[in-house]
Write an enzyme that holds these catalytic residues in place. Structure first.
Site, short mmCIF file in Angstrom:
data_model
loop_
_atom_site.label_atom_id
_atom_site.label_comp_id
_atom_site.label_asym_id
_atom_site.label_seq_id
_atom_site.Cartn_x
_atom_site.Cartn_y
_atom_site.Cartn_z
N ASP A 120 89.57 29.51 63.62
CA ASP A 120 88.96 29.89 62.35
C ASP A 120 87.45 29.70 62.54
O ASP A 120 87.00 29.03 63.49
CB ASP A 120 89.51 28.96 61.26
CG ASP A 120 88.70 28.99 59.98
OD1 ASP A 120 88.47 30.09 59.46
OD2 ASP A 120 88.27 27.92 59.53
N ASP B 73 84.63 29.62 59.47
CA ASP B 73 83.93 28.85 58.42
C ASP B 73 84.64 27.53 58.14
O ASP B 73 85.80 27.53 57.77
CB ASP B 73 83.81 29.70 57.15
CG ASP B 73 82.95 30.92 57.36
OD1 ASP B 73 83.47 32.04 57.23
OD2 ASP B 73 81.77 30.75 57.72
#
Ligand code: XBP
Ligand code: MG
Length: 253
Positions: free
Chosen positions: A9, A11
């Protein structure tokens, strides 16, 4: 099946981008558009329940129906979001958002030990390449065989689509992969794609429900800056940094 691939991922996981990055960029785009909207730290934390910047703006409008848009054209939100992305990538290009501790160390070790790398994120593709080039270094985008991002799939996290797309593009099975996330939405997406998932909590997600994570940490850790284990899952004994050997211990053989 043996571990071959890390899927990250972006953010909150690669970098703490939300409070001082995306949120600030949204507010500057609102001001640029003549809107007196201001997403303070608390409100933004609530709005983060909705992934995707365009979806988040539309969600905010639903919360505040009294806010009349100065521009009723159907593509107004898309144009407002494009302004925000321009502002955000300019912030990244100034090196304002560093990688979280341990991220560079783990990526370099993973490459040295022959692991494949991919990204599965809700954010806009330009945000990913700009973050990588200005925090990990020029050419680092090429470290990732697949950068699955934003609108490339019909449904954003917590739907599993972005992880399924990344694995499909790489021709790997979930059993060969380890996912790295920071939020409940991200964990749900990874788990629903069948992925063993490591969570490194971020300020906004510390109190999320991470049931189903193989390991929950306060970060990946650095030599001399040990990580805190929030939930040890399958890992027995002390853990000071998350490294490739730890990853191999996590995946059921
Ligand atoms: C986080 C998100 C994104 C960002 C904003 O994505 O939900 O929407 O908050 O970026 P992830 P955009 O944790 O999956 O990396 O405005 O480009 O959507
Ligand atoms: Mg995230």
């Amino acid at each position: 099946m043996a571990l071959t691939t890390f899927i990250f991922d972006v953010d909150g996981t690669l970098a703490d981008t939300e409070r001082d990055g995306h949120r600030v960029a949204f507010n500057r785009a609102f001001a640029e558009a003549g809107l007196d909207w201001n997403w303070d730290v608390g409100l933004y934390g609530e709005l983060l329940a909705v992934t995707g910047g365009k979806e988040r703006i539309r969600h905010f409008q639903e919360l505040r129906p009294e806010l009349v848009l100065p521009d009723q054209t159907p593509d107004f939100v898309a144009r407002l979001h494009a302004s925000k992305t321009r502002i955000y990538t300019e912030m990244l290009a100034r090196g304002l958002i560093p990688l979280r501790p341990g991220v560079r160390r783990l990526l370099v070790e993973a490459r040295r030990r022959g692991l494949r790398l991919a990204i599965a994120t809700t954010t806009t593709p330009d945000n990913v390449t700009t973050l990588l080039e200005h925090s990990l270094g020029a050419g680092s985008t090429a470290w990732f065989e697949v950068i699955a991002a934003g609108d490339i799939v019909p449904r954003k996290k917590p739907a599993p689509d972005i992880y399924l797309h990344a694995m499909d593009q790489m021709g790997v099975r979930a059993e060969q992969c380890l996912a790295f996330e920071d939020s409940a939405n991200g964990l749900r997406a990874a788990r629903d794609a069948g992925l063993t998932t490591v969570v490194t909590v971020s300020d906004y997600t510390r109190d999320h429900d991470f049931d189903g994570a193989a390991l929950v940490l306060d970060g990946l850790g650095e030599p001399g800056q040990p990580c805190g284990v929030i939930r040890s899952g399958r890992i027995r004994g002390p853990l000071s940094v998350f490294d490739v050997d730890t990853a191999h211990r996590l995946l059921p053989q």
